[in-house]
Design an enzyme around this catalytic site. Structure first.
Site, short mmCIF file in Angstrom:
data_model
loop_
_atom_site.label_atom_id
_atom_site.label_comp_id
_atom_site.label_asym_id
_atom_site.label_seq_id
_atom_site.Cartn_x
_atom_site.Cartn_y
_atom_site.Cartn_z
N ASP A 1 0.82 -1.21 0.00
CA ASP A 1 0.00 0.00 0.00
C ASP A 1 0.85 1.26 0.00
O ASP A 1 1.52 1.55 0.99
CB ASP A 1 -0.90 -0.01 1.23
CG ASP A 1 -1.87 1.15 1.23
OD1 ASP A 1 -2.09 1.74 0.17
OD2 ASP A 1 -2.42 1.46 2.29
N ASP B 1 -1.93 6.33 -5.49
CA ASP B 1 -2.18 5.24 -4.55
C ASP B 1 -2.38 3.92 -5.29
O ASP B 1 -3.37 3.75 -6.01
CB ASP B 1 -3.42 5.57 -3.72
CG ASP B 1 -3.69 4.56 -2.63
OD1 ASP B 1 -2.93 3.58 -2.51
OD2 ASP B 1 -4.67 4.75 -1.89
#
Length: 462
Positions: A72, A298
């Site tokens: 992540d 992201d």
């Protein structure tokens, strides 16, 4: 963590983050420097399809135990579920069977684990909450070991995995980490998003001990629907992944997100997410500087959340045009024919280099055989929260080799070049990075989660 069908924003608002590591002062010509290659380690990523989108996992050893962990770039914590953890219903906190949390395995406290006194771990993701203890543990990734890495060990969890992974490995800045004072810290959303005690995430620790240069790189592959443990691409720690790409990089300095409330960083002005500015957009070769915007990048977000005018222009330019979903006023998403012809779309960054998204990445294939435009109207989502957040997710990142540089506090992107067969190169591809045509130097160099922050749960923050 996951960008669910109703649109959870791939962001933890538990991120807010830190200071630059070992700042470098090198040329910014947009062409890769030899110092960025042939050092560090490259790791394969595994891809698993979920109802929300395809998740990327990486193998890590913690206290002598092997795990596949969710990768992540939209968060910073390193956390694992603990043996005998409680899997809880996110609505009423009722206890569920552990398998309901979809973690492949749990971490057993090892002889090398040393608990940190008078601190608690507590993080809020779009997919749920994880709370527990903090401690130092031996962590190894790609043959590189940190002997006293601070990690979170979760005892109570409403967060979920993908069935193959366990926990999260965050790659954002230190101020997004989720240590809190005391041993009985509240687990409400506001508390978990504030009063943090920043610590060094795993990559920061690797750099500080001299194991890697202060940047990492990503090349995310396209994977078929319903894949499990498929070829997700490559992660380079302190190196640029060896995937064919164009020689010139777009450069984007990392910025502080203007919409994040000050209490997220305890009123300290600090970098948190990998955030940048898009200088202009190019839709079917019509360039507009009126559509500049700030966005997070992201890898845990399965869509691109863009301003209303950009989303509308792109979706109308599909042939046939995309149409608003029935839940558009809640999600900002649009349906498009899987056979539609996608418009040309590019974005320019601070050095005026335009990056074009591959037509295949302009739409997202769903498990039921339908397709959704990869471009979501972020303004619609913001209407319910008062905060408009723009995100460049995996549809953008699949089209590029990306370099995330803590040393220079900047990101760099170069368009990928297809191999002769038209498919993405395999994880062990030996195809070299395309060399610079002019020899100019550049410098060093980024989960629902890249974990998501569910727009509907943003409350007053984000």
């Amino acid at each position: 963590m996951f960008f669910v069908s109703f649109i959870s924003i791939a962001i933890y608002l538990t991120h807010v983050a830190g200071k630059s590591l070992n700042p470098l002062n090198e040329s910014r010509k947009g062409v890769i420097n030899s110092r960025d290659i042939n050092t560090g380690v490259t790791l394969p990523l595994k891809a698993t399809f979920t109802p929300g989108g395809t998740i990327l996992d990486v193998d890590v050893t913690v206290g002598g135990q092997n795990f596949s962990m969710y990768l992540d770039t939209g968060s910073s914590d390193f956390y694992l579920p603990r043996t005998n953890f409680q899997c809880l219903n996110g609505t009423d906190n009722s206890i569920l069977p552990q398998e309901s949390c979809l973690f492949n395995k749990a971490y057993t406290i090892s002889p090398t684990f040393q608990q940190i006194n008078n601190q608690s771990f507590g993080v809020k993701y779009g997919s749920g909450i994880a709370t527990g203890i903090l401690g130092y543990e031996t962590v190894t990734i790609g043959g590189l070991t940190v002997e006293r890495q601070q990690i979170g060990v979760a005892d109570r969890i409403t967060d979920v995995g993908d069935g193959n992974d366990s926990g999260v490995l965050g790659l954002a800045y230190p101020y997004l980490t989720s240590a809190h004072p005391g041993t009985d810290y509240p687990n409400d959303t506001l508390s978990l998003w504030s009063n943090r005690i920043p610590y060094d995430p795993l990559f920061t620790s690797l750099h500080k001990q001299g194991s890697v240069k202060p940047f990492f790189s990503l090349a995310i592959n396209r994977t078929p629907v319903n894949v499990s443990n498929g070829d997700g691409g490559l992660l380079g720690l302190g190196t640029v992944v060896e995937v064919p790409h164009k020689p010139t990089f777009a450069i984007a300095p990392v910025q502080i997100i203007g919409v994040i409330p000050p209490f997220f960083t305890d009123n300290v002005t600090a970098k948190t997410y990998w955030a940048l500015s898009v200088k202009s957009t190019d839709i079917n070769h019509l360039v507009s500087t009126n559509n500049s915007f700030q966005a997070l990048v992201d890898c845990g977000n399965f869509f691109n959340l863009v301003p209303k005018d950009v989303a509308l222009s792109i979706n109308n330019a599909f042939q046939p045009p995309a149409t608003p979903n029935i839940d558009f006023l809640e999600t900002g998403s649009s349906t498009v024919s899987c056979n539609a012809t996608a418009p040309s779309f590019g974005m320019s960054f601070s050095n005026n280099v335009t990056i074009y998204i591959d037509p295949r990445d302009m739409l997202v294939e769903n498990a039921d055989g339908t397709c959704t435009s990869a471009f979501v109207d972020a303004d619609v989502l913001g209407e319910s929260t008062g905060i408009v957040l723009h995100i460049l997710g995996t549809p953008f990142l699949r089209s590029v080799v990306s370099i995330w540089d803590f040393g220079k506090d900047e990101m760099r992107f170069a368009e990928r070049i297809e191999t002769s067969g038209g498919a993405d190169p395999p994880p062990n591809s030996s195809v070299p990075v395309v060399p610079s045509s002019n020899g100019a130097n550049q410098g060093s160099e980024i989960y629902v989660t890249c974990l998501l922050f569910t727009v509907l749960t943003l409350v007053l923050v984000l």
